[in-house]
Design a protein around this motif. Structure first.
Motif, short mmCIF file in Angstrom:
data_model
loop_
_atom_site.label_atom_id
_atom_site.label_comp_id
_atom_site.label_asym_id
_atom_site.label_seq_id
_atom_site.Cartn_x
_atom_site.Cartn_y
_atom_site.Cartn_z
N ARG A 98 0.82 -1.21 0.00
CA ARG A 98 0.00 0.00 0.00
C ARG A 98 0.86 1.26 0.00
N SER A 99 0.48 2.20 -0.84
CA SER A 99 1.10 3.53 -0.82
C SER A 99 0.13 4.53 -0.22
N VAL A 100 0.61 5.34 0.72
CA VAL A 100 -0.14 6.52 1.15
C VAL A 100 0.62 7.77 0.70
N GLY A 101 1.50 7.57 -0.26
CA GLY A 101 2.37 8.59 -0.83
C GLY A 101 3.59 7.87 -1.37
N LEU A 102 3.69 7.75 -2.69
CA LEU A 102 4.70 6.89 -3.31
C LEU A 102 6.11 7.38 -3.00
N TYR A 103 6.97 6.45 -2.59
CA TYR A 103 8.33 6.80 -2.17
C TYR A 103 9.07 7.57 -3.25
N ALA A 104 8.88 7.21 -4.53
CA ALA A 104 9.61 7.86 -5.62
C ALA A 104 9.25 9.34 -5.73
N PHE A 105 8.00 9.68 -5.48
CA PHE A 105 7.57 11.07 -5.57
C PHE A 105 8.16 11.91 -4.42
N TYR A 106 8.20 11.31 -3.24
CA TYR A 106 8.77 12.02 -2.09
C TYR A 106 10.28 12.18 -2.26
N ASP A 107 10.93 11.19 -2.84
CA ASP A 107 12.35 11.28 -3.10
C ASP A 107 12.64 12.38 -4.12
N GLU A 108 11.76 12.51 -5.10
CA GLU A 108 11.91 13.57 -6.10
C GLU A 108 11.81 14.95 -5.44
N PHE A 109 10.88 15.10 -4.49
CA PHE A 109 10.79 16.38 -3.79
C PHE A 109 12.05 16.65 -2.98
N SER A 110 12.63 15.62 -2.37
CA SER A 110 13.86 15.80 -1.58
C SER A 110 14.97 16.39 -2.44
N GLN A 111 15.05 15.93 -3.69
CA GLN A 111 16.06 16.48 -4.60
C GLN A 111 15.75 17.93 -4.94
N LEU A 112 14.47 18.23 -5.16
CA LEU A 112 14.05 19.59 -5.46
C LEU A 112 14.34 20.52 -4.29
N GLU A 113 14.11 20.04 -3.08
CA GLU A 113 14.31 20.86 -1.88
C GLU A 113 15.75 21.34 -1.78
N LYS A 114 16.70 20.46 -2.09
CA LYS A 114 18.12 20.84 -2.00
C LYS A 114 18.47 21.95 -2.98
N ILE A 115 17.81 21.92 -4.15
CA ILE A 115 18.09 22.93 -5.18
C ILE A 115 17.36 24.24 -4.88
N LYS A 116 16.09 24.11 -4.49
CA LYS A 116 15.25 25.29 -4.28
C LYS A 116 15.64 26.06 -3.03
N TRP A 117 16.02 25.34 -1.98
CA TRP A 117 16.41 25.97 -0.73
C TRP A 117 17.73 25.37 -0.26
N PRO A 118 18.86 25.75 -0.87
CA PRO A 118 20.16 25.17 -0.51
C PRO A 118 20.45 25.36 0.98
N PRO A 119 20.96 24.33 1.63
CA PRO A 119 21.24 24.44 3.07
C PRO A 119 22.37 25.43 3.35
N LYS A 120 22.16 26.27 4.35
CA LYS A 120 23.18 27.25 4.73
C LYS A 120 23.93 26.83 5.99
N LYS A 121 23.21 26.15 6.89
CA LYS A 121 23.82 25.72 8.13
C LYS A 121 24.47 24.34 7.96
N LYS A 122 25.59 24.15 8.63
CA LYS A 122 26.29 22.86 8.57
C LYS A 122 25.40 21.74 9.06
N ARG A 123 24.60 22.02 10.08
CA ARG A 123 23.71 20.99 10.64
C ARG A 123 22.68 20.55 9.59
N THR A 124 22.17 21.50 8.79
CA THR A 124 21.20 21.17 7.75
C THR A 124 21.86 20.36 6.65
N GLN A 125 23.12 20.69 6.31
CA GLN A 125 23.85 19.94 5.29
C GLN A 125 24.04 18.49 5.72
N ILE A 126 24.37 18.30 7.00
CA ILE A 126 24.55 16.93 7.53
C ILE A 126 23.22 16.18 7.50
N LYS A 127 22.14 16.90 7.85
CA LYS A 127 20.81 16.29 7.81
C LYS A 127 20.46 15.84 6.41
#
Length: 380
Positions: A98-127
């Motif tokens: 069962r999907s309540v949100g397909l893993y591939a779509f969420y992974d795609e957003f994770s990639q977009l997030e890094k580009i759209k809002w690049p991490p500035k803090k070292k802690r965020t980069q590690i996260k």
């Protein structure tokens, strides 16, 4: 029902199986669950190291199924929970992923997030690095569980298309939306306030965890733009999971009477909390379905959302264009302003249409349709 989270009606991910279980039981079937709490009955929070060293949820779920599979006709597990063959698990009945949100779509957003809002803090980069490493580790389990199951259950047509066109598993994939029970539909409809009250209130409501995926990085600009168009607009943020201080700091706005933030609430309280709201706002980049949209519609609240998988399953039923392109803050703000300034007659008609659309998504009907498909596959 197997799920890697706690069996809790206040959590959107587990609520799906929980409420389907209610419907199945009302039809005379027996339902049991194996959840995160059953796998790890530990009190208190574990450290990162302790989490990494303990067995995975899928290993715990595998052991449970191997010991109990003979008792069940159907095992309905979240994607990734059982990345094993039926032979390994000892299952002779039907195995559903069962999907309540397909893993591939969420992974795609994770990639977009890094580009759209690049991490500035070292802690965020590690996260981000840790999340990327963990995602690669989990992606194998997600894909494997889809390949080895008998049937895949997804909540929207976009996921169905991905399973069909990218993973080439169309013949065993079906899309079933999320829904509301009849008593819950009734509770929302009874909470609807007259158009005069709601239009005078001029309140925009958002339901969801405060995070970039659900628009936290964009809400500050949305608020500023909307206040410029509708100066007396008010905002209600429900279920943020973070304190008012944290949310206001992210918004870069001082506390004032126009912004109300409720970090947590009980699911049964929601109809009353929504009763006076004028419009809904949901700038989420990716959803499995979107209870936050459905429940606002059920309360007669016109809702604006980004045009993404999940919300579009509901909002395409409207002649009005309630969807805007993801990230289009100006278009999003304009749509909210238009709804806040409708005349009473138009708003009343639109509010009634919202309730009618929400009634399409009935758990009793969805449960019956789901079980019809499960029974057909089980017979084969």
């Amino acid at each position: 029902m197997i799920l890697h989270m706690n069996w809790n009606r206040n959590l959107g991910g587990s609520r799906v199986q929980l409420e389907l279980a209610d419907e199945f039981q009302a039809m005379g079937h027996e339902v049991e669950k194996f959840d995160y709490g059953d796998a790890f009955p530990t009190k208190g929070n574990l450290s990162i190291l302790e989490n990494l060293n303990r067995p995975s949820f899928s290993a715990k779920a595998k052991a449970f199924v191997q010991a109990n599979a003979h008792r069940f006709d159907i095992i309905d597990a979240h994607q990734g929970n059982l990345p094993f063959t039926k032979q390994e698990l000892g299952i002779k009945g039907l195995l559903v992923a069962r999907s309540v949100g397909l893993y591939a779509f969420y992974d795609e957003f994770s990639q977009l997030e890094k580009i759209k809002w690049p991490p500035k803090k070292k802690r965020t980069q590690i996260k981000y690095w840790f999340n990327s490493w963990y995602s690669k580790r989990k992606n194998y389990e997600y894909l494997r569980s889809l390949q080895t199951c008998d049937l895949i259950n997804v909540p929207n047509c976009d996921e169905l298309a991905y399973i069909r066109d990218v993973l080439h598993l169309r013949n065993k994939c079906f899309a079933f939306p999320f829904g509301l029970s009849e008593p819950r539909q009734k509770a929302f409809s009874q909470a609807v306030q007259p158009a005069t009250v709601r239009l005078a209130n001029k309140q925009v409501v958002f339901i969801g965890t405060w995070c970039p995926r659900k628009g936290s990085r964009e809400w500050g600009e949305i608020i500023q733009r909307l206040k410029a168009k509708v100066p007396d607009v008010r905002f209600l943020f429900l279920g943020t999971a973070f304190s008012a201080q944290t949310v206001l700091a992210d918004l870069n706005l001082p506390a004032d009477n126009s912004i109300e933030i409720l970090p947590q609430f009980d699911s049964e309280e929601l109809p009353k909390l929504l009763s006076g709201a004028t419009v809904g706002a949901f700038p989420s980049y990716i959803e499995g379905f979107g209870f936050a949209v459905l429940e606002k519609l059920a309360c007669g609240i016109p809702t604006v959302a980004y045009d993404v998988p999940g919300p579009r399953e509901m909002l395409h039923h409207f002649d009005n264009d309630f969807m805007v392109a993801p990230g289009d803050i100006e278009g999003f703000s304009n749509q909210l302003a238009n709804l806040l300034t409708l005349d009473e007659a138009t708003y009343s008609q639109l509010s009634q249409r919202c309730i009618e659309v929400a009634q399409i998504f009935s758990w009793s009907r969805i449960a019956k349709d789901t079980l019809d498909v499960y029974t057909k596959f089980l017979a084969n």
